[in-house]
Structure formats: C-alpha cells, structure tokens
Scaffold this motif. Sequence first.
Motif, PDB file in Angstrom:
ATOM      1  N   THR A  18      42.691  36.719  34.053  1.00 12.52           N
ATOM      2  CA  THR A  18      42.468  37.523  32.856  1.00 12.52           C
ATOM      3  C   THR A  18      41.675  38.791  33.209  1.00 12.52           C
ATOM      4  N   GLY A  19      42.173  39.936  32.777  1.00 12.41           N
ATOM      5  CA  GLY A  19      41.465  41.201  32.984  1.00 12.41           C
ATOM      6  C   GLY A  19      41.517  41.746  34.399  1.00 12.41           C
ATOM      7  N   LEU A  20      42.205  41.047  35.306  1.00 11.91           N
ATOM      8  CA  LEU A  20      42.225  41.469  36.715  1.00 11.91           C
ATOM      9  C   LEU A  20      42.902  42.827  36.885  1.00 11.91           C
ATOM     10  N   LYS A  21      43.966  43.062  36.134  1.00 10.38           N
ATOM     11  CA  LYS A  21      44.704  44.316  36.286  1.00 10.38           C
ATOM     12  C   LYS A  21      43.816  45.515  35.985  1.00 10.38           C
ATOM     13  N   ASP A  22      43.110  45.481  34.860  1.00 12.45           N
ATOM     14  CA  ASP A  22      42.244  46.603  34.483  1.00 12.45           C
ATOM     15  C   ASP A  22      41.059  46.723  35.443  1.00 12.45           C
ATOM     16  N   LEU A  23      40.514  45.598  35.875  1.00 12.86           N
ATOM     17  CA  LEU A  23      39.387  45.632  36.811  1.00 12.86           C
ATOM     18  C   LEU A  23      39.797  46.288  38.121  1.00 12.86           C
ATOM     19  N   ALA A  24      40.932  45.854  38.669  1.00 16.89           N
ATOM     20  CA  ALA A  24      41.393  46.394  39.942  1.00 16.89           C
ATOM     21  C   ALA A  24      41.704  47.878  39.829  1.00 16.89           C
ATOM     22  N   ALA A  25      42.312  48.281  38.717  1.00 11.19           N
ATOM     23  CA  ALA A  25      42.638  49.701  38.529  1.00 11.19           C
ATOM     24  C   ALA A  25      41.363  50.542  38.463  1.00 11.19           C
ATOM     25  N   MET A  26      40.343  50.044  37.789  1.00  9.76           N
ATOM     26  CA  MET A  26      39.076  50.768  37.683  1.00  9.76           C
ATOM     27  C   MET A  26      38.404  50.899  39.041  1.00  9.76           C
ATOM     28  N   LEU A  27      38.404  49.801  39.816  1.00  4.94           N
ATOM     29  CA  LEU A  27      37.788  49.850  41.137  1.00  4.94           C
ATOM     30  C   LEU A  27      38.551  50.792  42.063  1.00  4.94           C
ATOM     31  N   ALA A  28      39.873  50.722  42.025  1.00  2.69           N
ATOM     32  CA  ALA A  28      40.686  51.597  42.879  1.00  2.69           C
ATOM     33  C   ALA A  28      40.458  53.059  42.529  1.00  2.69           C
ATOM     34  N   ALA A  29      40.326  53.348  41.234  1.00  5.36           N
ATOM     35  CA  ALA A  29      40.084  54.730  40.800  1.00  5.36           C
ATOM     36  C   ALA A  29      38.745  55.254  41.300  1.00  5.36           C
ATOM     37  N   ASN A  30      37.825  54.322  41.597  1.00  6.16           N
ATOM     38  CA  ASN A  30      36.517  54.707  42.113  1.00  6.16           C
ATOM     39  C   ASN A  30      36.445  54.603  43.638  1.00  6.16           C
ATOM     40  N   GLY A  31      37.598  54.425  44.288  1.00  3.52           N
ATOM     41  CA  GLY A  31      37.660  54.404  45.741  1.00  3.52           C
ATOM     42  C   GLY A  31      37.079  53.162  46.380  1.00  3.52           C
ATOM     43  N   VAL A  32      37.053  52.055  45.653  1.00  2.00           N
ATOM     44  CA  VAL A  32      36.480  50.824  46.174  1.00  2.00           C
ATOM     45  C   VAL A  32      37.530  50.089  47.009  1.00  2.00           C
ATOM     46  N   ALA A  33      37.175  49.694  48.224  1.00  2.00           N
ATOM     47  CA  ALA A  33      38.069  48.916  49.077  1.00  2.00           C
ATOM     48  C   ALA A  33      38.067  47.464  48.603  1.00  2.00           C
ATOM     49  N   LEU A  34      39.250  46.860  48.549  1.00  2.00           N
ATOM     50  CA  LEU A  34      39.404  45.516  48.010  1.00  2.00           C
ATOM     51  C   LEU A  34      39.663  44.500  49.111  1.00  2.00           C
ATOM     52  N   ILE A  35      38.957  43.376  49.027  1.00  2.00           N
ATOM     53  CA  ILE A  35      39.164  42.222  49.900  1.00  2.00           C
ATOM     54  C   ILE A  35      39.480  41.051  48.989  1.00  2.00           C
ATOM     55  N   SER A  36      40.407  40.173  49.429  1.00  2.00           N
ATOM     56  CA  SER A  36      40.752  39.074  48.536  1.00  2.00           C
ATOM     57  C   SER A  36      41.322  37.900  49.319  1.00  2.00           C
ATOM     58  N   THR A  37      41.628  36.834  48.556  1.00  2.00           N
ATOM     59  CA  THR A  37      42.144  35.597  49.132  1.00  2.00           C
ATOM     60  C   THR A  37      43.407  35.167  48.416  1.00  2.00           C
ATOM     61  N   GLY A  38      44.259  34.457  49.121  1.00  2.00           N
ATOM     62  CA  GLY A  38      45.404  33.739  48.567  1.00  2.00           C
ATOM     63  C   GLY A  38      46.117  34.385  47.405  1.00  2.00           C
ATOM     64  N   GLY A  39      46.119  33.641  46.272  1.00  2.00           N
ATOM     65  CA  GLY A  39      46.859  34.078  45.095  1.00  2.00           C
ATOM     66  C   GLY A  39      46.319  35.358  44.492  1.00  2.00           C
ATOM     67  N   THR A  40      45.009  35.568  44.587  1.00  2.00           N
ATOM     68  CA  THR A  40      44.441  36.803  44.050  1.00  2.00           C
ATOM     69  C   THR A  40      44.931  38.004  44.855  1.00  2.00           C
ATOM     70  N   ALA A  41      44.980  37.865  46.175  1.00  2.00           N
ATOM     71  CA  ALA A  41      45.467  38.957  47.021  1.00  2.00           C
ATOM     72  C   ALA A  41      46.920  39.284  46.682  1.00  2.00           C
ATOM     73  N   ARG A  42      47.737  38.251  46.480  1.00  2.00           N
ATOM     74  CA  ARG A  42      49.139  38.487  46.123  1.00  2.00           C
ATOM     75  C   ARG A  42      49.237  39.209  44.787  1.00  2.00           C
ATOM     76  N   ALA A  43      48.428  38.772  43.828  1.00  2.00           N
ATOM     77  CA  ALA A  43      48.468  39.408  42.511  1.00  2.00           C
ATOM     78  C   ALA A  43      48.061  40.873  42.588  1.00  2.00           C
ATOM     79  N   LEU A  44      47.057  41.178  43.387  1.00  2.00           N
ATOM     80  CA  LEU A  44      46.613  42.560  43.524  1.00  2.00           C
ATOM     81  C   LEU A  44      47.674  43.421  44.205  1.00  2.00           C
ATOM     82  N   ARG A  45      48.344  42.862  45.193  1.00  2.00           N
ATOM     83  CA  ARG A  45      49.414  43.616  45.861  1.00  2.00           C
ATOM     84  C   ARG A  45      50.580  43.850  44.906  1.00  2.00           C
ATOM     85  N   ASP A  46      50.881  42.854  44.102  1.00  2.00           N
ATOM     86  CA  ASP A  46      51.953  43.025  43.115  1.00  2.00           C
ATOM     87  C   ASP A  46      51.614  44.130  42.114  1.00  2.00           C
ATOM     88  N   MET A  47      50.335  44.378  41.925  1.00  2.00           N
ATOM     89  CA  MET A  47      49.894  45.463  41.045  1.00  2.00           C
ATOM     90  C   MET A  47      49.902  46.815  41.755  1.00  2.00           C
TER      91      MET A  47
END
Length: 526
Positions: A18-47
Amino acid sequence: MTDLVPIRRALISVSDKTGLKDLAAMLAANGVALISTGGTARALRDMGHEVRDVSDLTGSPEMMDGRVKTLHPAVHGGLLALRDHPDHVAAMKAHGIDAIDLLVVNLYPFEATVASGAVGADCIENIDIGGPAMIRAAAKNHAHVVVLTDPEDYPALRDEIAAHDGATGLAFRRRAAMDAFGRTASYDAAVASWMADRLEDAAPRNRIAGGTRVSTLRYGENPHQRAALYRSSQGGVVGADLIQGKELSYNNVADADAALALAAEFRDGPPACVIVKHANPCGVAQADTLTEAYGRAFDCDRTSAFGGIVAVNRPLDADTARAMAGIFTEVVIAPDADDAARAVFAERKNLRLMLTGALPDPRRPALAMRQVSGGWLVQDADTAALDPAALRIVSRTQPTEAQMADLLFAWTVAKHVKSNAIVYARDAATVGIGAGQMSRVDSTRIAARKAADMAEALGLSASPAEGSVVASDAFFPFPDGLLAAAGAGARAVIQPGGSVRDAEVIAVADEAGIAMVFTGQRHFRH
C-alpha cells in the motif's frame, strides 16, 4: 547530535505494498538511490525504478526460502554507523559499507495470519526476523536514520522532505523511532501470546500486551485525563464501523463494550436488547421483535436509560430505530441496520450508530488485564457458560418451567452487572437491577426500589417484581438478602451457593415458599 540529515539511500522491504508507488516516485524525484529485496524489488522495477538488490549489496544470495537475506554487516553497518564518529566512518570505508539514510519496512503479517485461523507452521513462517532486526537498528540510530513501519506514515515523510529540501529533522526521526520500537514490541507481544496459547500456559514468565493506536480521544473518564484507543485484535467494539455521530469518548467505548458483551450472550436466541449506563446494564429484555425487546428493556429503568448505550443482537429496523430515537441515547450498537433505520438515526446527528457485523463469540477464550500499582493483574476473561446439568434445586418448592427460563435469563444478565449484583426478572425481561454495592442486601433493596419506582412511573397497580425471579452473582451470606427479595415479591432465586449459612438461607426460602437453585458457579465483576 545531527539535526538535518539528507536522504541519499533508502532500503525498502515491505509485505504490504500500500502506498509504495507514490513513496517510490517521491524518493526517485529527490534522487534517492533504492535498495530492496525479493518481491518489493520486483514491484519497484515494474514501476520503472532502478533498484539495487540486497543480495548485490551483501554479496550473498537470499537463502533458506528468504529466511536469510538482510542479516549482514553491509545492511546493519549501513543502518547502525554513527556518521559523526571517526572510528565508525573508518570501519565503513575499510569494509565498503555505504550509509543507509531511510529504512522502510513492514513486517510479515503474523497477526493477520493467526487471525485467519492458519495452522502452526504457517504462523511460524510469518514470524519476521530480519525486519525487526533492521527496524531496531535504524530506530536505535535515529540520530542519522529515519525508519518507517506503516504506509500511513509515508505522507508525513513526503511533507518532511519537502520542508527540508530532501532531508529529515531530528524531531521527525525521534518520533519515527518511537513508533518503530512500539511496532516491534507489539509484534513480539503477539508472537509471545500466540506461543503461550499453544502451550496452554496461563501464566508465562513474561506477559506482554500490544496494540496499534486507532485514535486519540478528547480525554479519558474525566477532562483532565489523557486517553487513546488501541486495537489488539479484529472485531469487537474497536473494529465496529461508526456510521454516524461524533467520535466516541473514552466512556462511550467502555460502555459500548459492556453493552456489546452482554448482547453477544444472546446472539443465538430471540431478539434481545441491552441498555447500559456507566458500564452496568439498566435494562435487558428478549422478545418476539426487536422493537418489543427495546421497549421492555427501557421499561426496567427509564431514568437510567437516558443518555445510555443500547446494544442489540439483530439488525436494526426502522420501527426499533424510531423507538430508540425517542429519547437521548449516546450510542446504538448492532450487527447491522437497514436503510430505513439509518435514515431515522440520521435525523439525530449526535447519536452514534456503530455496526459490528457478526457479534463476538462470548465463549471465545480471552485475557482480562487490569493495571495495579507496580504491575498488572491478568486472568482469563469470564467466558464461562452455565451448564444446566450442573444446576441443583435445593428448596422444597420446585421452579416452574417458566421460572427456570427466567432464572437462566437473569443469571446471564447478573454475570455482566458489577458486584454485588442482584437482578430481578420476569418474562425474559429485567424489572430491577442492583449493582456495585458493598452489601448484597443493599443491592437487593435497590433493585426492588427501582422496580417499585417504575411501577409508579408506568401507572402499574403492583411492582413488576411481584412474581419475579432473582439472580445473585454470588451466594447470600445471610438470609437478609433473600428476605428482602421475598418481600419485593420474588418467587424463585438462582445463586451459586457455597456459603457456610446455605442451610439457613435454604430454610428461609422453604418457609417463604420460594424456589431456590444453586449453580455452583460465581460471577464476581469488580
């Protein structure tokens, strides 16, 4: 201690997306590098986001079905390192560890898995290990790291970053750390309680209670007391939907819980209505219709019903709603309400309507906890049901079939009345209730007086206690209480028995021609 800390790298690992899409978009817009695991990493890549896998960070693959993936110095060093401590900075450089400024983790859904009725192995697999370890590490190091454990916190992070040009302030991180430690404590409490239940250990060495705040309340029992409402399981008053009316107060919640608990005792019987005031029933009745049940419960004590809490065991209809709306009522709680009933209540803006869905199971094992100075008292909740086969008729006079039905009804109500408790009932309706007195005879007299007062108010020629039955939550220590009940017109009594003066009390019942039934079971409610 550092105040503003820029967020440059974030580790995200969430079971609840829940809310992951908006959170990731906000962090990416601020130039934040993302690290993740398993299903979360797949979901972020799909975004469409670039994500570094934790396995790449650690140099170790996820293993053992994901049980081992984040327990590594590259993760915990990045979370725990003090950025203003030279030795820590040197260790990070020597071992190739990069700082992690934001951790977003929500834990495996252990509580939901247990609530679903899952078997032991499934519950065990949903005990999170790496998540709590990371959360605690980040929370400990809140001087440099911000940690979030709930999607509801994402908007606050967005606002904080916007206010500080991509950084977070110390006050924000401190509060986030407090919430994080509270979450892991609540999670561990759920696991420990589940294991104690499996072991049928009623008194484990460490007893922990946890919950998630639902709301802060305007105040507690009195305006000078602060208060909040927490959820520890599904259903009940806390899980009910507030359909209309202003927020519930502390006292509203306590009274609604008392009303719902008693209404649930009748969930499989005829239509029933319970009216509660100050945590005590002031009127209870069963009838062929819900409207009739409400009317008969109301007629037990119309004065106390004013400003009370009403609970029923059936969905509400318009006729019953109109009857309830005829006086000032704080809360009505029911399994459901049809559209016509809701429309009636909508005209009473201050009346709170709560709908629970299925009523709670009154026999479901639960714990009752009470704080005392220096600790807690913990006991099994009083979920005991009366076994009709265990009843003993100890008087010469035998109760009639109708009297026995009323005795069982009155006994059920007495279980939910504060001690010392006395309940007069007739035809499946209470006609007088005495509660919370230091002397049982006083409770008996108060209940009789209330019945006489209602006779006068209703224009009856005799007190409704005439021909009634009486339930007492504990034994009569002396015959005086029984004599008072007989003087009010009661013709049958149900009580636990067990007094050293039982023989004396039985003799008085025989002399008065009163039927007396012993249950062998007590229901003190202090």
